[in-house]
Write a protein that holds these residues in place. Structure first.
Motif, mmCIF file in Angstrom:
data_model
loop_
_atom_site.group_PDB
_atom_site.id
_atom_site.type_symbol
_atom_site.label_atom_id
_atom_site.label_comp_id
_atom_site.label_asym_id
_atom_site.label_seq_id
_atom_site.Cartn_x
_atom_site.Cartn_y
_atom_site.Cartn_z
ATOM 1 N N GLU A 44 7.016 15.914 -29.171
ATOM 2 C CA GLU A 44 7.077 15.624 -30.601
ATOM 3 C C GLU A 44 7.372 16.917 -31.347
ATOM 4 O O GLU A 44 6.727 17.942 -31.107
ATOM 5 N N PHE A 45 8.345 16.899 -32.239
ATOM 6 C CA PHE A 45 8.679 18.091 -33.005
ATOM 7 C C PHE A 45 7.568 18.399 -34.001
ATOM 8 O O PHE A 45 7.202 17.542 -34.819
ATOM 9 N N VAL A 46 7.043 19.624 -33.950
ATOM 10 C CA VAL A 46 5.983 20.030 -34.866
ATOM 11 C C VAL A 46 6.281 21.377 -35.530
ATOM 12 O O VAL A 46 5.472 21.887 -36.302
ATOM 13 N N GLY A 47 7.441 21.964 -35.233
ATOM 14 C CA GLY A 47 7.799 23.238 -35.851
ATOM 15 C C GLY A 47 7.130 24.421 -35.178
ATOM 16 O O GLY A 47 6.253 24.281 -34.328
ATOM 17 N N TRP A 48 7.580 25.613 -35.567
ATOM 18 C CA TRP A 48 6.992 26.849 -35.052
ATOM 19 C C TRP A 48 5.842 27.323 -35.950
ATOM 20 O O TRP A 48 5.595 26.773 -37.011
ATOM 21 N N GLY A 49 5.175 28.386 -35.495
ATOM 22 C CA GLY A 49 4.042 28.928 -36.239
ATOM 23 C C GLY A 49 4.466 29.618 -37.527
ATOM 24 O O GLY A 49 5.624 29.990 -37.712
ATOM 25 N N ALA A 58 12.300 27.270 -38.842
ATOM 26 C CA ALA A 58 11.123 26.943 -38.038
ATOM 27 C C ALA A 58 10.660 25.510 -38.232
ATOM 28 O O ALA A 58 9.959 24.966 -37.376
ATOM 29 N N GLN A 59 11.022 24.900 -39.346
ATOM 30 C CA GLN A 59 10.569 23.546 -39.635
ATOM 31 C C GLN A 59 11.718 22.537 -39.645
ATOM 32 O O GLN A 59 11.557 21.410 -40.101
ATOM 33 N N ASP A 60 12.858 22.945 -39.102
ATOM 34 C CA ASP A 60 14.050 22.098 -39.085
ATOM 35 C C ASP A 60 14.374 21.723 -37.641
ATOM 36 O O ASP A 60 14.720 22.585 -36.836
ATOM 37 N N PRO A 61 14.275 20.440 -37.274
ATOM 38 C CA PRO A 61 14.518 20.050 -35.880
ATOM 39 C C PRO A 61 15.927 20.352 -35.391
ATOM 40 O O PRO A 61 16.162 20.397 -34.186
#
Length: 598
Positions: free
Chosen positions: A482-487, A512-515
């Motif tokens: 599941e895509f959850v983005g980076w820190g 970081a928040q773009d799949p």
């Protein structure tokens, strides 16, 4: 079924696709590459940076091979034209590598006058060592006299905590991470703190007033009284361990900022660092849902992963970096047995094949015990493997390394591996391994492992003391991604007198928040932070995302500058004065040193 194809991009040693360059609000002055003394190249070779006077020190990580490591010495007297002093390479003991968290301190007392460079020693797993049959080496910290930086002199090697996981004497020190040294202005005593891989007392404080004769003063376990730093097992926040430390004088006391992974960020009073006298000032909490994903309409549990942090000069703010190095989270579901329907989170080892929609992992695992070479029966599907306790602290020669386990199950014909944690106080911890292979390798905590083994009634409270059954009834499982983005970064308002740290804001770079940038473009997690001593600015590194400059205050975090060029992979960052001016020094994992005008 499982997938065995290698994912594209940076995760498997391939060059990530280039992103557009960006440069505003910060000026690149100069940069210098280094020569790997092993001749193996620079891929993910550089770890971190420290500085003294006209010199910077770049520590050397384990990649791309496990050959000679230590620290490069860089002349930065002209920030526009830095260069490596090739003859001055600082080498650590064979079998160790120098990762993140070196430090420099100047001292003047009856024992020593000059400057010290202190670095931690991590240790190669047996399967990764240049000589796999050779002994594992020493760990701890090395202390060097760098009063003449081009001719460093070793004062002491492998000082540290010489006990094992059961507090029994050991013949080598525990592996060390993130050093920070300070001198108490009222007593004249100098200390160094660092983190070890011990599952209990993992934050160590040593007195180095006489740097040739370090003395262990204290070892702290923040999970127990009087600190009681706990996670939230119901939200998957179970990996509790020290990762980085920093100590600053604030008024009449000395404050340690410690990152405790899923336990968040912790502020401690270490004015008197002796046992019984270190006290908790404040600690942070994670929200119910991941804030950056919540901004985008997704409700997922927080990742945790407090990696690095810094206090502002006035100690009124704390900026922390949560390091999540994978944009996808592996979610498993147990589909048979007493725990059918229970979900769990698994950590994927990024050097192995992916688990994704095209290549899911599904089926009933085969329990193969420790999974060490010569013990794995032939099979297919998922191999369920138990972690060895002895490998954690480098004690006995029993057991085997993660890479050996992966190689053994691949050789036996399995299509995926799940390693679960061993019995003990760190049973609920989990993390990605550094193993590399053509099948997926995942790591789960012991609670999940025992549930997969069909142990009835096991809980988070009992998992650490529950033994592995001799004849387990292994349960089926499905694993999906599941895509959850980076820190990302977190900003806290701190009240040291009131014992509070209140979160004000979070910040993530857009990729970081773009799949669309989830694979093939590199890593975009927040990593390290450095706070400007004169202005309300924080400099933060984001691996392939480059360097970001942000203002901070009661109105939150606001990006005011950025730098990225093709190939940048930024990790360590410090602010250092050369002459009368401050500069920003950044360690590039694949290149060397970058210097920016602050």
């Amino acid at each position: 079924m499982v997938g065995t194809e290698v994912a594209n991009g940076d995760r498997h040693g391939l060059d990530p696709a280039p992103l557009p360059s960006v440069s505003y609000g910060v000026t690149l002055l100069g940069k210098a590459t280094v020569t790997n003394p092993s001749g193996a190249g620079l891929r993910r070779h550089i770890a971190d940076v420290a500085a003294y006077g006209d010199y910077a020190f770049l520590t050397v990580y384990r990649e791309p091979t496990c050959e000679r490591t230590g620290a490069y010495v860089m002349n930065i007297s002209d920030p526009k034209a830095p260069f490596e002093v090739e003859s001055a390479f600082i080498e650590t003991t064979a079998g160790n590598y120098v990762g993140e968290g070196p430090c420099v301190i100047e001292m003047a007392n009856e024992h020593f006058t000059g400057a010290l460079f202190i670095h931690p020693n991590e240790m190669y797993a047996k399967a990764d060592a240049p000589d796999p049959t050779g002994p594992r080496q020493r760990g701890g910290i090395n202390i060097w006299d760098i009063s003449d930086p081009e001719n460093a002199r070793l004062l002491v090697a492998h000082a540290g905590d010489y006990t094992d996981a059961d507090d029994k004497p050991a013949d080598q020190a525990l592996a060390a991470y993130y050093t920070c040294a300070w001198t108490d202005s009222s007593t004249g005593r100098t200390y160094v703190s660092f983190v070890t891989d011990k599952p209990t007392t993992d934050i160590v404080i040593m007195e180095i007033t006489d740097p040739r004769n370090p003395v262990l003063v204290n070892a702290l376990d923040l999970r127990v009284a009087p600190f009681d730093v706990t996670g939230a097992p119901s939200r998957g926040l179970t990996s509790m361990f020290g990762h980085a430390v920093e100590v600053r004088q604030v008024g009449g006391r000395y404050v340690m900022s410690a990152t405790y992974w899923d336990g968040g960020y912790v502020l401690l009073d270490v004015t008197d660092p002796t046992p019984g006298n270190v006290s908790l000032i404040a600690r942070t909490e994670y929200a119910e849902f991941d804030e950056e994903r919540a901004k985008r309409g997704q409700q997922v549990s927080p990742e945790g992963n407090a990696e690095h942090c810094a206090l502002s000069p006035d100690a009124e703010y704390l900026v922390g970096a949560d390091e999540s190095i994978e944009s996808y989270r592996l979610i498993g579901t147990i589909t048979s047995g007493p725990h059918a329907g229970v979900e769990y989170v698994a950590d994927w080892s990024p050097g192995t094949a992916p688990v994704d929609d095209d290549h899911p992992v599904s089926g009933t695992p085969t329990f193969v015990g420790s999974g060490c070479p010569g013990t794995v029966p032939p099979g297919r599907g998922i191999a369920l493997i138990e972690r060895d306790a002895s490998i954690l602290t480098g004690g006995s020669a029993q057991g085997c390394a993660f890479q050996e386990k992966l190689d053994a199950v691949v050789a036996a014909g399995y299509d995926a591996g799940i390693i679960f944690n061993h019995q003990g106080p760190d049973a609920l911890q989990q993390f990605p391994t550094a193993s590399k292979g053509k099948i997926p390798l995942m790591f789960v905590n012991r609670l999940t492992g025992l549930r997969l083994l069909g142990v009835p009634g096991v809980t988070a409270e009992t998992a650490g003391t529950t033994p592995t059954p001799a004849a387990p009834a292994v349960c089926a499982t499905d694993v999906r991604s599941e895509f959850v983005g980076w820190g990302y970064l977190r900003l806290f308002k701190t009240d040291l007198d009131g014992g509070r740290a209140t979160q004000l804001d979070t910040y993530a770079i857009s990729e970081a928040q773009d799949p669309r940038y989830a694979t093939g473009f590199g890593d975009f997690s927040a990593s390290h932070v450095a706070i400007d001593p004169e202005r309300q600015l924080v400099y933060a590194t984001f691996f392939d995302g480059g360097l970001r400059v942000l203002s901070y205050g009661d109105d939150g975090l606001r990006e005011v500058g950025a730098f990225r060029e093709p190939g940048t992979d930024f990790l360590g960052v410090v602010i250092h004065k050369i002459g009368e001016k401050n500069y920003v020094l950044v360690a590039d994992r694949n290149f060397g040193l970058y210097l920016f005008d602050s």
